[in-house]
Design a protein around this motif. Structure first.
Motif, PDB file in Angstrom:
ATOM      1  N   VAL A  31       4.011  14.367 -18.595  1.00 23.17           N
ATOM      2  CA  VAL A  31       3.975  13.154 -17.753  1.00 23.17           C
ATOM      3  C   VAL A  31       4.734  13.395 -16.451  1.00 23.17           C
ATOM      4  O   VAL A  31       5.704  14.162 -16.417  1.00 23.17           O
ATOM      5  CB  VAL A  31       4.559  11.904 -18.457  1.00 23.17           C
ATOM      6  N   VAL A  32       4.285  12.731 -15.406  1.00 24.04           N
ATOM      7  CA  VAL A  32       4.934  12.833 -14.099  1.00 24.04           C
ATOM      8  C   VAL A  32       6.088  11.831 -14.055  1.00 24.04           C
ATOM      9  O   VAL A  32       5.907  10.651 -14.376  1.00 24.04           O
ATOM     10  CB  VAL A  32       3.899  12.559 -12.984  1.00 24.04           C
ATOM     11  N   THR A  33       7.263  12.314 -13.656  1.00 25.97           N
ATOM     12  CA  THR A  33       8.448  11.453 -13.646  1.00 25.97           C
ATOM     13  C   THR A  33       9.071  11.325 -12.249  1.00 25.97           C
ATOM     14  O   THR A  33      10.073  10.636 -12.091  1.00 25.97           O
ATOM     15  CB  THR A  33       9.517  11.990 -14.629  1.00 25.97           C
ATOM     16  N   GLU A  34       8.504  12.022 -11.282  1.00 24.13           N
ATOM     17  CA  GLU A  34       9.026  11.966  -9.911  1.00 24.13           C
ATOM     18  C   GLU A  34       8.019  11.233  -9.028  1.00 24.13           C
ATOM     19  O   GLU A  34       6.841  11.638  -8.967  1.00 24.13           O
ATOM     20  CB  GLU A  34       9.199  13.392  -9.353  1.00 24.13           C
ATOM     21  N   PRO A  35       8.453  10.178  -8.307  1.00 21.61           N
ATOM     22  CA  PRO A  35       7.516   9.478  -7.412  1.00 21.61           C
ATOM     23  C   PRO A  35       6.879  10.415  -6.395  1.00 21.61           C
ATOM     24  O   PRO A  35       5.696  10.288  -6.075  1.00 21.61           O
ATOM     25  CB  PRO A  35       8.395   8.436  -6.715  1.00 21.61           C
ATOM     26  N   GLU A  36       7.665  11.373  -5.930  1.00 22.34           N
ATOM     27  CA  GLU A  36       7.129  12.303  -4.927  1.00 22.34           C
ATOM     28  C   GLU A  36       5.959  13.106  -5.505  1.00 22.34           C
ATOM     29  O   GLU A  36       4.911  13.271  -4.872  1.00 22.34           O
ATOM     30  CB  GLU A  36       8.246  13.249  -4.465  1.00 22.34           C
ATOM     31  N   GLN A  37       6.142  13.568  -6.729  1.00 18.20           N
ATOM     32  CA  GLN A  37       5.091  14.354  -7.387  1.00 18.20           C
ATOM     33  C   GLN A  37       3.844  13.495  -7.630  1.00 18.20           C
ATOM     34  O   GLN A  37       2.713  13.955  -7.467  1.00 18.20           O
ATOM     35  CB  GLN A  37       5.656  14.875  -8.710  1.00 18.20           C
ATOM     36  N   LEU A  38       4.100  12.245  -7.997  1.00 19.21           N
ATOM     37  CA  LEU A  38       2.990  11.306  -8.239  1.00 19.21           C
ATOM     38  C   LEU A  38       2.148  11.154  -6.967  1.00 19.21           C
ATOM     39  O   LEU A  38       0.908  11.269  -7.004  1.00 19.21           O
ATOM     40  CB  LEU A  38       3.577   9.952  -8.675  1.00 19.21           C
ATOM     41  N   LEU A  39       2.817  10.928  -5.844  1.00 18.33           N
ATOM     42  CA  LEU A  39       2.080  10.740  -4.586  1.00 18.33           C
ATOM     43  C   LEU A  39       1.397  12.028  -4.134  1.00 18.33           C
ATOM     44  O   LEU A  39       0.257  12.001  -3.661  1.00 18.33           O
ATOM     45  CB  LEU A  39       3.032  10.219  -3.500  1.00 18.33           C
ATOM     46  N   ARG A  40       2.082  13.153  -4.302  1.00 13.70           N
ATOM     47  CA  ARG A  40       1.469  14.424  -3.895  1.00 13.70           C
ATOM     48  C   ARG A  40       0.179  14.684  -4.673  1.00 13.70           C
ATOM     49  O   ARG A  40      -0.800  15.177  -4.121  1.00 13.70           O
ATOM     50  CB  ARG A  40       2.437  15.580  -4.102  1.00 13.70           C
ATOM     51  N   ARG A  41       0.189  14.364  -5.949  1.00 18.86           N
ATOM     52  CA  ARG A  41      -1.027  14.565  -6.757  1.00 18.86           C
ATOM     53  C   ARG A  41      -2.192  13.741  -6.222  1.00 18.86           C
ATOM     54  O   ARG A  41      -3.352  14.059  -6.470  1.00 18.86           O
ATOM     55  CB  ARG A  41      -0.757  14.172  -8.212  1.00 18.86           C
ATOM     56  N   LEU A  42      -1.857  12.631  -5.532  1.00 12.78           N
ATOM     57  CA  LEU A  42      -2.898  11.753  -5.009  1.00 12.78           C
ATOM     58  C   LEU A  42      -3.165  12.006  -3.518  1.00 12.78           C
ATOM     59  O   LEU A  42      -3.817  11.186  -2.863  1.00 12.78           O
ATOM     60  CB  LEU A  42      -2.482  10.290  -5.223  1.00 12.78           C
ATOM     61  N   ASN A  43      -2.646  13.112  -3.025  1.00 15.93           N
ATOM     62  CA  ASN A  43      -2.810  13.450  -1.597  1.00 15.93           C
ATOM     63  C   ASN A  43      -2.274  12.347  -0.693  1.00 15.93           C
ATOM     64  O   ASN A  43      -2.875  12.040   0.348  1.00 15.93           O
ATOM     65  CB  ASN A  43      -4.284  13.738  -1.263  1.00 15.93           C
ATOM     66  N   PRO A  64       1.295   9.496 -17.221  1.00 13.78           N
ATOM     67  CA  PRO A  64       0.507  10.619 -17.734  1.00 13.78           C
ATOM     68  C   PRO A  64      -0.555  11.079 -16.732  1.00 13.78           C
ATOM     69  O   PRO A  64      -1.103  10.272 -15.968  1.00 13.78           O
ATOM     70  CB  PRO A  64      -0.151  10.051 -18.997  1.00 13.78           C
ATOM     71  N   VAL A  65      -0.844  12.346 -16.776  1.00 11.61           N
ATOM     72  CA  VAL A  65      -1.799  12.937 -15.832  1.00 11.61           C
ATOM     73  C   VAL A  65      -3.187  12.306 -15.986  1.00 11.61           C
ATOM     74  O   VAL A  65      -3.892  12.049 -15.002  1.00 11.61           O
ATOM     75  CB  VAL A  65      -1.850  14.469 -16.035  1.00 11.61           C
ATOM     76  N   SER A  66      -3.586  12.027 -17.217  1.00 15.66           N
ATOM     77  CA  SER A  66      -4.909  11.424 -17.442  1.00 15.66           C
ATOM     78  C   SER A  66      -5.041  10.103 -16.683  1.00 15.66           C
ATOM     79  O   SER A  66      -6.100   9.787 -16.128  1.00 15.66           O
ATOM     80  CB  SER A  66      -5.144  11.195 -18.940  1.00 15.66           C
ATOM     81  N   PHE A  67      -3.960   9.329 -16.647  1.00 12.80           N
ATOM     82  CA  PHE A  67      -3.983   8.042 -15.938  1.00 12.80           C
ATOM     83  C   PHE A  67      -4.048   8.279 -14.423  1.00 12.80           C
ATOM     84  O   PHE A  67      -4.782   7.595 -13.718  1.00 12.80           O
ATOM     85  CB  PHE A  67      -2.743   7.234 -16.330  1.00 12.80           C
ATOM     86  N   ILE A  68      -3.285   9.266 -13.943  1.00 14.67           N
ATOM     87  CA  ILE A  68      -3.305   9.579 -12.504  1.00 14.67           C
ATOM     88  C   ILE A  68      -4.716   9.997 -12.078  1.00 14.67           C
ATOM     89  O   ILE A  68      -5.184   9.635 -11.001  1.00 14.67           O
ATOM     90  CB  ILE A  68      -2.299  10.712 -12.183  1.00 14.67           C
ATOM     91  N   ASN A  69      -5.405  10.709 -12.964  1.00 12.56           N
ATOM     92  CA  ASN A  69      -6.752  11.188 -12.627  1.00 12.56           C
ATOM     93  C   ASN A  69      -7.747  10.047 -12.420  1.00 12.56           C
ATOM     94  O   ASN A  69      -8.845  10.259 -11.909  1.00 12.56           O
ATOM     95  CB  ASN A  69      -7.272  12.124 -13.719  1.00 12.56           C
ATOM     96  N   HIS A 236      -7.220  -3.255 -15.660  1.00 11.31           N
ATOM     97  CA  HIS A 236      -8.191  -3.089 -14.567  1.00 11.31           C
ATOM     98  C   HIS A 236      -9.357  -2.234 -15.070  1.00 11.31           C
ATOM     99  O   HIS A 236      -9.137  -1.287 -15.843  1.00 11.31           O
ATOM    100  CB  HIS A 236      -7.501  -2.398 -13.372  1.00 11.31           C
ATOM    101  N   PRO A 237     -10.591  -2.544 -14.628  1.00 10.54           N
ATOM    102  CA  PRO A 237     -11.741  -1.761 -15.126  1.00 10.54           C
ATOM    103  C   PRO A 237     -11.640  -0.270 -14.831  1.00 10.54           C
ATOM    104  O   PRO A 237     -12.197   0.540 -15.589  1.00 10.54           O
ATOM    105  CB  PRO A 237     -12.947  -2.394 -14.419  1.00 10.54           C
ATOM    106  N   ASN A 238     -10.935   0.117 -13.767  1.00 11.16           N
ATOM    107  CA  ASN A 238     -10.840   1.552 -13.461  1.00 11.16           C
ATOM    108  C   ASN A 238     -10.057   2.320 -14.520  1.00 11.16           C
ATOM    109  O   ASN A 238     -10.057   3.547 -14.539  1.00 11.16           O
ATOM    110  CB  ASN A 238     -10.177   1.769 -12.099  1.00 11.16           C
ATOM    111  N   GLU A 239      -9.347   1.595 -15.408  1.00 14.23           N
ATOM    112  CA  GLU A 239      -8.603   2.273 -16.484  1.00 14.23           C
ATOM    113  C   GLU A 239      -9.537   2.767 -17.587  1.00 14.23           C
ATOM    114  O   GLU A 239      -9.156   3.605 -18.406  1.00 14.23           O
ATOM    115  CB  GLU A 239      -7.548   1.332 -17.082  1.00 14.23           C
ATOM    116  N   VAL A 240     -10.732   2.191 -17.639  1.00 19.50           N
ATOM    117  CA  VAL A 240     -11.667   2.550 -18.719  1.00 19.50           C
ATOM    118  C   VAL A 240     -12.610   3.636 -18.198  1.00 19.50           C
ATOM    119  O   VAL A 240     -13.487   3.372 -17.386  1.00 19.50           O
ATOM    120  CB  VAL A 240     -12.482   1.322 -19.178  1.00 19.50           C
ATOM    121  N   ASN A 241     -12.402   4.838 -18.648  1.00 19.32           N
ATOM    122  CA  ASN A 241     -13.300   5.928 -18.249  1.00 19.32           C
ATOM    123  C   ASN A 241     -13.947   6.542 -19.493  1.00 19.32           C
ATOM    124  O   ASN A 241     -13.678   6.123 -20.631  1.00 19.32           O
ATOM    125  CB  ASN A 241     -12.554   6.976 -17.405  1.00 19.32           C
ATOM    126  N   GLU A 242     -14.774   7.501 -19.253  1.00 18.45           N
ATOM    127  CA  GLU A 242     -15.532   8.102 -20.349  1.00 18.45           C
ATOM    128  C   GLU A 242     -14.610   8.740 -21.396  1.00 18.45           C
ATOM    129  O   GLU A 242     -14.853   8.666 -22.604  1.00 18.45           O
ATOM    130  CB  GLU A 242     -16.464   9.148 -19.748  1.00 18.45           C
TER     131      GLU A 242
END
Ligand code: SF4
Length: 346
Positions: A31-43, A64-69, A236-242
Protein backbone atom coordinates in the motif's frame (compact mmCIF):
# COMPACT_ATOMS: atom_id res chain seq x y z
CA UNK A 1 -16.53 14.09 -13.88
CA UNK A 2 -15.87 10.60 -15.20
CA UNK A 3 -18.98 8.48 -15.40
CA UNK A 4 -18.30 5.46 -17.51
CA UNK A 5 -20.21 2.31 -16.76
CA UNK A 6 -17.62 -0.34 -15.94
CA UNK A 7 -17.62 -3.33 -18.17
CA UNK A 8 -19.06 -6.18 -16.13
CA UNK A 9 -17.95 -9.66 -17.03
CA UNK A 10 -19.48 -12.64 -15.32
CA UNK A 11 -17.79 -15.98 -15.25
CA UNK A 12 -18.80 -19.58 -15.30
CA UNK A 13 -17.80 -21.60 -12.30
CA UNK A 14 -15.10 -23.44 -14.24
CA UNK A 15 -13.42 -20.08 -14.96
CA UNK A 16 -13.22 -19.03 -11.33
CA UNK A 17 -9.86 -18.01 -10.04
CA UNK A 18 -9.59 -17.85 -6.29
CA UNK A 19 -6.62 -16.21 -4.62
CA UNK A 20 -4.65 -17.51 -1.70
CA UNK A 21 -3.73 -15.50 1.39
CA UNK A 22 -0.22 -14.68 0.16
CA UNK A 23 -1.61 -12.70 -2.74
CA UNK A 24 -3.72 -10.21 -0.76
CA UNK A 25 -1.15 -9.95 2.02
CA UNK A 26 1.42 -8.91 -0.56
CA UNK A 27 -0.99 -6.27 -1.89
CA UNK A 28 -1.43 -5.10 1.70
CA UNK A 29 2.31 -4.73 2.18
CA UNK A 30 2.51 -2.70 -1.04
CA UNK A 31 0.00 0.00 0.00
CA UNK A 32 1.07 3.58 -0.66
CA UNK A 33 1.60 5.54 2.55
CA UNK A 34 3.22 8.74 1.26
CA UNK A 35 1.03 11.48 -0.28
CA UNK A 36 3.88 12.38 -2.59
CA UNK A 37 4.10 8.83 -3.92
CA UNK A 38 0.32 8.72 -4.33
CA UNK A 39 0.33 11.86 -6.49
CA UNK A 40 3.37 10.79 -8.49
CA UNK A 41 1.65 7.53 -9.41
CA UNK A 42 -1.17 9.64 -10.83
CA UNK A 43 1.16 11.94 -12.77
CA UNK A 44 0.20 14.84 -10.51
CA UNK A 45 3.04 17.22 -9.60
CA UNK A 46 3.39 16.88 -5.80
CA UNK A 47 4.94 20.35 -5.34
CA UNK A 48 1.57 21.96 -6.11
CA UNK A 49 0.00 20.25 -3.08
CA UNK A 50 2.72 20.22 -0.41
CA UNK A 51 0.56 22.22 2.02
CA UNK A 52 -1.73 19.21 2.41
CA UNK A 53 0.88 16.58 3.22
CA UNK A 54 1.15 17.31 6.95
CA UNK A 55 -2.48 16.21 7.47
CA UNK A 56 -1.19 12.64 7.30
CA UNK A 57 -0.09 13.14 10.92
CA UNK A 58 -3.77 13.40 11.92
CA UNK A 59 -4.63 10.12 10.20
CA UNK A 60 -2.04 8.09 8.26
CA UNK A 61 -2.29 7.66 4.51
CA UNK A 62 -2.93 4.11 3.25
CA UNK A 63 -4.00 3.41 -0.33
CA UNK A 64 -3.74 0.04 -2.11
CA UNK A 65 -2.34 0.09 -5.62
CA UNK A 66 -5.45 -1.59 -7.06
CA UNK A 67 -7.55 1.35 -5.83
CA UNK A 68 -5.07 3.90 -7.24
CA UNK A 69 -5.30 2.15 -10.61
CA UNK A 70 -9.00 3.09 -10.74
CA UNK A 71 -8.24 6.83 -10.41
CA UNK A 72 -7.92 9.15 -13.40
CA UNK A 73 -4.28 10.16 -13.92
CA UNK A 74 -3.62 13.88 -13.70
CA UNK A 75 -6.90 14.68 -11.93
CA UNK A 76 -6.54 15.99 -8.38
CA UNK A 77 -10.37 16.12 -8.20
CA UNK A 78 -10.80 12.44 -8.97
CA UNK A 79 -13.61 11.15 -6.70
CA UNK A 80 -11.56 8.16 -5.53
CA UNK A 81 -8.47 10.25 -4.84
CA UNK A 82 -10.56 12.69 -2.80
CA UNK A 83 -11.51 9.87 -0.43
CA UNK A 84 -7.89 9.12 0.49
CA UNK A 85 -5.87 12.32 -0.09
CA UNK A 86 -5.01 14.23 3.13
CA UNK A 87 -5.96 17.91 3.05
CA UNK A 88 -4.87 20.85 5.18
CA UNK A 89 -8.56 21.50 5.98
CA UNK A 90 -8.42 18.46 8.29
CA UNK A 91 -6.71 20.74 10.84
CA UNK A 92 -9.81 22.95 11.12
CA UNK A 93 -11.79 22.44 14.31
CA UNK A 94 -15.50 22.69 13.54
CA UNK A 95 -18.22 23.37 16.12
CA UNK A 96 -20.58 20.44 16.55
CA UNK A 97 -18.08 17.87 15.22
CA UNK A 98 -16.65 15.24 17.52
CA UNK A 99 -13.81 12.73 17.71
CA UNK A 100 -16.46 10.13 18.64
CA UNK A 101 -19.62 11.16 16.75
CA UNK A 102 -21.44 7.89 17.46
CA UNK A 103 -20.32 7.47 21.10
CA UNK A 104 -18.55 4.24 20.20
CA UNK A 105 -15.60 4.50 22.52
CA UNK A 106 -17.48 2.64 25.28
CA UNK A 107 -17.29 -1.11 24.75
CA UNK A 108 -19.25 -3.73 26.76
CA UNK A 109 -16.29 -6.13 26.66
CA UNK A 110 -12.91 -5.83 25.06
CA UNK A 111 -13.48 -5.40 21.32
CA UNK A 112 -17.29 -5.60 21.61
CA UNK A 113 -19.93 -2.91 21.05
CA UNK A 114 -23.61 -3.54 21.82
CA UNK A 115 -25.36 -0.64 20.08
CA UNK A 116 -28.44 -2.42 18.77
CA UNK A 117 -30.68 -4.75 20.76
CA UNK A 118 -30.13 -8.07 18.97
CA UNK A 119 -26.84 -7.33 17.20
CA UNK A 120 -23.34 -6.94 18.55
CA UNK A 121 -20.36 -5.53 16.73
CA UNK A 122 -16.96 -7.12 17.16
CA UNK A 123 -13.86 -5.04 16.48
CA UNK A 124 -12.19 -8.05 14.90
CA UNK A 125 -9.14 -6.23 13.68
CA UNK A 126 -7.83 -2.75 14.09
CA UNK A 127 -6.65 -0.89 11.04
CA UNK A 128 -7.73 -1.02 7.42
CA UNK A 129 -6.19 -1.59 4.01
CA UNK A 130 -7.32 1.90 3.01
CA UNK A 131 -7.63 4.93 5.26
CA UNK A 132 -10.69 6.92 4.19
CA UNK A 133 -10.29 10.54 5.24
CA UNK A 134 -14.01 10.85 6.13
CA UNK A 135 -13.99 7.81 8.42
CA UNK A 136 -16.06 8.33 11.58
CA UNK A 137 -13.65 6.00 13.37
CA UNK A 138 -10.52 7.96 12.44
CA UNK A 139 -10.03 8.83 16.14
CA UNK A 140 -11.09 5.44 17.57
CA UNK A 141 -8.68 4.19 20.26
CA UNK A 142 -7.88 0.99 18.42
CA UNK A 143 -4.87 0.29 20.60
CA UNK A 144 -7.34 -0.55 23.43
CA UNK A 145 -9.43 -2.82 21.22
CA UNK A 146 -7.27 -5.29 19.39
CA UNK A 147 -8.07 -8.54 21.15
CA UNK A 148 -6.04 -11.66 20.61
CA UNK A 149 -7.56 -15.15 20.85
CA UNK A 150 -7.16 -15.19 24.65
CA UNK A 151 -8.58 -11.69 25.02
CA UNK A 152 -11.73 -12.54 22.99
CA UNK A 153 -13.03 -14.61 25.89
CA UNK A 154 -14.74 -11.65 27.58
CA UNK A 155 -16.60 -10.74 24.39
CA UNK A 156 -17.63 -14.37 23.75
CA UNK A 157 -18.86 -14.71 27.36
CA UNK A 158 -20.90 -11.51 26.97
CA UNK A 159 -22.58 -12.81 23.78
CA UNK A 160 -23.29 -16.19 25.40
CA UNK A 161 -24.93 -14.45 28.38
CA UNK A 162 -27.17 -12.27 26.19
CA UNK A 163 -29.84 -14.46 24.64
CA UNK A 164 -31.26 -11.54 22.70
CA UNK A 165 -28.15 -11.41 20.49
CA UNK A 166 -28.97 -13.22 17.25
CA UNK A 167 -26.46 -11.58 14.94
CA UNK A 168 -22.75 -10.88 15.23
CA UNK A 169 -21.27 -8.21 13.00
CA UNK A 170 -17.56 -8.37 12.24
CA UNK A 171 -16.25 -4.85 12.00
CA UNK A 172 -13.06 -2.93 12.65
CA UNK A 173 -11.06 -1.20 11.35
CA UNK A 174 -11.65 -3.81 8.73
CA UNK A 175 -12.37 -7.37 9.91
CA UNK A 176 -10.92 -8.88 6.75
CA UNK A 177 -7.50 -7.60 7.83
CA UNK A 178 -7.55 -10.74 10.00
CA UNK A 179 -6.17 -13.93 8.48
CA UNK A 180 -8.62 -16.59 7.35
CA UNK A 181 -7.32 -18.86 10.13
CA UNK A 182 -8.11 -16.25 12.76
CA UNK A 183 -11.57 -15.65 11.27
CA UNK A 184 -12.23 -19.40 11.18
CA UNK A 185 -11.31 -19.70 14.86
CA UNK A 186 -13.59 -16.81 15.81
CA UNK A 187 -16.51 -18.11 13.72
CA UNK A 188 -16.09 -21.54 15.36
CA UNK A 189 -16.35 -19.95 18.83
CA UNK A 190 -19.49 -18.02 17.85
CA UNK A 191 -21.08 -21.11 16.28
CA UNK A 192 -20.98 -22.69 19.78
CA UNK A 193 -23.43 -20.04 21.04
CA UNK A 194 -26.84 -21.43 20.05
CA UNK A 195 -28.85 -18.20 19.99
CA UNK A 196 -26.56 -16.57 17.40
CA UNK A 197 -27.88 -17.40 13.94
CA UNK A 198 -26.40 -14.76 11.64
CA UNK A 199 -22.93 -13.48 10.84
CA UNK A 200 -22.43 -10.22 9.00
CA UNK A 201 -19.11 -8.97 7.70
CA UNK A 202 -18.70 -5.24 7.12
CA UNK A 203 -15.68 -4.70 4.94
CA UNK A 204 -14.14 -2.35 2.41
CA UNK A 205 -11.09 -4.53 1.95
CA UNK A 206 -12.34 -6.58 -1.05
CA UNK A 207 -13.22 -3.30 -2.78
CA UNK A 208 -9.69 -1.94 -2.55
CA UNK A 209 -7.86 -5.32 -2.69
CA UNK A 210 -10.13 -7.73 -4.58
CA UNK A 211 -7.63 -10.57 -3.99
CA UNK A 212 -8.94 -10.65 -0.39
CA UNK A 213 -11.74 -12.99 -1.53
CA UNK A 214 -9.79 -16.21 -1.00
CA UNK A 215 -10.91 -19.80 -1.39
CA UNK A 216 -10.68 -20.34 2.37
CA UNK A 217 -12.77 -17.25 3.14
CA UNK A 218 -15.51 -18.33 0.73
CA UNK A 219 -15.49 -21.85 2.19
CA UNK A 220 -15.68 -20.49 5.74
CA UNK A 221 -18.75 -18.38 4.97
CA UNK A 222 -20.41 -21.05 2.86
CA UNK A 223 -19.93 -23.90 5.34
CA UNK A 224 -20.75 -22.10 8.58
CA UNK A 225 -23.99 -22.96 10.36
CA UNK A 226 -24.41 -19.17 10.70
CA UNK A 227 -26.19 -17.49 7.81
CA UNK A 228 -23.47 -15.24 6.46
CA UNK A 229 -23.82 -11.92 4.64
CA UNK A 230 -21.26 -9.38 3.51
CA UNK A 231 -21.81 -5.63 3.48
CA UNK A 232 -19.34 -3.81 1.25
CA UNK A 233 -18.58 -0.11 1.29
CA UNK A 234 -18.51 1.50 -2.14
CA UNK A 235 -19.15 5.21 -2.65
CA UNK A 236 -18.64 5.83 -6.36
CA UNK A 237 -19.26 3.78 -9.54
CA UNK A 238 -15.61 4.14 -10.57
CA UNK A 239 -14.72 1.87 -7.62
CA UNK A 240 -16.43 -1.06 -9.33
CA UNK A 241 -14.17 -2.49 -12.00
CA UNK A 242 -13.84 -5.84 -13.68
CA UNK A 243 -11.25 -7.03 -11.16
CA UNK A 244 -13.70 -6.50 -8.28
CA UNK A 245 -16.64 -8.06 -10.12
CA UNK A 246 -14.62 -11.18 -10.88
CA UNK A 247 -13.29 -11.42 -7.33
CA UNK A 248 -16.83 -11.38 -5.93
CA UNK A 249 -18.07 -14.12 -8.24
CA UNK A 250 -17.22 -17.02 -5.84
CA UNK A 251 -19.27 -15.33 -3.11
CA UNK A 252 -22.20 -14.93 -5.47
CA UNK A 253 -21.91 -18.57 -6.49
CA UNK A 254 -21.81 -19.58 -2.82
CA UNK A 255 -25.07 -17.62 -2.37
CA UNK A 256 -23.60 -15.25 0.18
CA UNK A 257 -25.85 -12.16 0.01
CA UNK A 258 -23.86 -9.04 -0.88
CA UNK A 259 -25.03 -5.58 0.15
CA UNK A 260 -23.51 -2.14 -0.16
CA UNK A 261 -23.50 0.90 2.02
CA UNK A 262 -22.26 4.28 0.84
CA UNK A 263 -21.56 7.53 2.60
CA UNK A 264 -22.84 10.71 0.98
CA UNK A 265 -19.69 12.80 0.55
CA UNK A 266 -19.34 16.35 -0.74
CA UNK A 267 -17.23 16.44 -3.87
CA UNK A 268 -17.26 12.65 -4.23
CA UNK A 269 -20.81 11.45 -4.83
CA UNK A 270 -23.17 14.33 -3.88
CA UNK A 271 -24.92 14.04 -7.21
CA UNK A 272 -28.02 12.02 -8.11
CA UNK A 273 -26.62 10.98 -11.49
CA UNK A 274 -23.51 9.49 -9.89
CA UNK A 275 -25.52 7.64 -7.27
CA UNK A 276 -28.05 6.30 -9.80
CA UNK A 277 -25.12 4.94 -11.81
CA UNK A 278 -23.66 3.46 -8.63
CA UNK A 279 -26.90 1.57 -7.89
CA UNK A 280 -27.03 0.23 -11.44
CA UNK A 281 -23.39 -0.82 -11.42
CA UNK A 282 -23.79 -2.52 -8.04
CA UNK A 283 -26.82 -4.44 -9.24
CA UNK A 284 -24.95 -5.60 -12.35
CA UNK A 285 -22.20 -6.83 -10.01
CA UNK A 286 -24.68 -8.79 -7.87
CA UNK A 287 -24.55 -6.33 -4.96
CA UNK A 288 -27.75 -4.96 -3.46
CA UNK A 289 -27.73 -1.21 -2.67
CA UNK A 290 -28.61 -1.02 1.01
CA UNK A 291 -27.82 2.25 2.83
CA UNK A 292 -26.86 5.77 1.82
CA UNK A 293 -25.53 7.26 5.04
CA UNK A 294 -25.48 10.90 5.90
CA UNK A 295 -22.01 11.90 6.95
CA UNK A 296 -21.19 11.36 10.62
CA UNK A 297 -19.89 14.61 12.07
CA UNK A 298 -16.33 13.54 12.79
CA UNK A 299 -13.78 16.20 13.62
CA UNK A 300 -11.27 16.82 10.82
CA UNK A 301 -13.53 15.82 7.94
CA UNK A 302 -16.23 18.53 7.93
CA UNK A 303 -15.39 19.40 4.31
CA UNK A 304 -17.10 16.14 3.27
CA UNK A 305 -20.41 16.97 4.95
CA UNK A 306 -23.58 17.28 2.85
CA UNK A 307 -26.41 18.97 4.73
CA UNK A 308 -29.69 17.15 5.18
CA UNK A 309 -31.69 19.39 2.81
CA UNK A 310 -29.23 18.74 -0.02
CA UNK A 311 -29.19 15.02 0.79
CA UNK A 312 -32.98 14.85 0.61
CA UNK A 313 -32.97 16.67 -2.74
CA UNK A 314 -30.39 14.23 -4.14
CA UNK A 315 -32.25 11.18 -2.86
CA UNK A 316 -35.58 12.48 -4.17
CA UNK A 317 -34.04 12.84 -7.62
CA UNK A 318 -32.65 9.31 -7.39
CA UNK A 319 -36.08 7.98 -6.43
CA UNK A 320 -37.57 9.52 -9.54
CA UNK A 321 -35.12 7.56 -11.70
CA UNK A 322 -34.38 4.24 -10.01
CA UNK A 323 -36.66 1.26 -9.59
CA UNK A 324 -37.55 0.95 -5.91
CA UNK A 325 -35.39 -2.12 -5.34
CA UNK A 326 -32.26 -0.20 -6.38
CA UNK A 327 -32.93 2.76 -4.10
CA UNK A 328 -30.68 2.72 -1.01
CA UNK A 329 -32.25 3.90 2.23
CA UNK A 330 -31.14 7.38 3.21
CA UNK A 331 -30.28 7.16 6.89
CA UNK A 332 -28.49 8.93 9.67
CA UNK A 333 -26.89 7.21 12.62
CA UNK A 334 -27.58 8.96 15.90
CA UNK A 335 -25.56 8.05 18.98
CA UNK A 336 -27.64 6.06 21.47
CA UNK A 337 -30.55 5.34 19.07
CA UNK A 338 -31.73 1.73 18.86
CA UNK A 339 -31.54 1.76 15.07
CA UNK A 340 -30.46 3.90 12.17
CA UNK A 341 -32.81 6.85 11.64
CA UNK A 342 -34.48 6.94 8.19
CA UNK A 343 -34.56 10.37 6.56
CA UNK A 344 -37.97 11.21 5.06
CA UNK A 345 -37.90 12.35 1.46
CA UNK A 346 -39.90 15.31 0.24
S1 SF4 B 1 -12.34 1.14 5.42
FE1 SF4 B 1 -14.07 1.74 6.72
S2 SF4 B 1 -13.28 1.70 8.82
FE2 SF4 B 1 -11.50 1.72 7.42
S3 SF4 B 1 -10.95 3.87 7.17
FE3 SF4 B 1 -12.35 3.37 5.48
S4 SF4 B 1 -14.39 3.92 6.27
FE4 SF4 B 1 -13.01 3.79 8.04
Amino acid sequence: MRLELPQIITQNSHDLHLCDEKSWQKDLRDVVTEPEQLLRRLNIVPNDYLQHFKARKLFPVRVPVSFINRMKPGDFDDPLLKQVMPLSSEFLLTDGYSTDPLSEHDTVAEGLLHKYKNRVLMIVKTGCAVNCRYCFRRHFPYQDNSPSKQRWQGALNYIAQHNEVTEVIFSGGDPLMASDDHLAWLVAQIEKIPHVTRLRIHSRLPVVIPNRITASLVALLKDSRLKATMVLHINHPNEVNEELVQALEPLRQARIPLFNQSVLLRGVNDNAKVLVTLSEVLFDAGIQPYYLHLFDAVQGAAHFDVNEADAVAIATEMLATLPGFLMPKLVREIAGQANKTPINLA
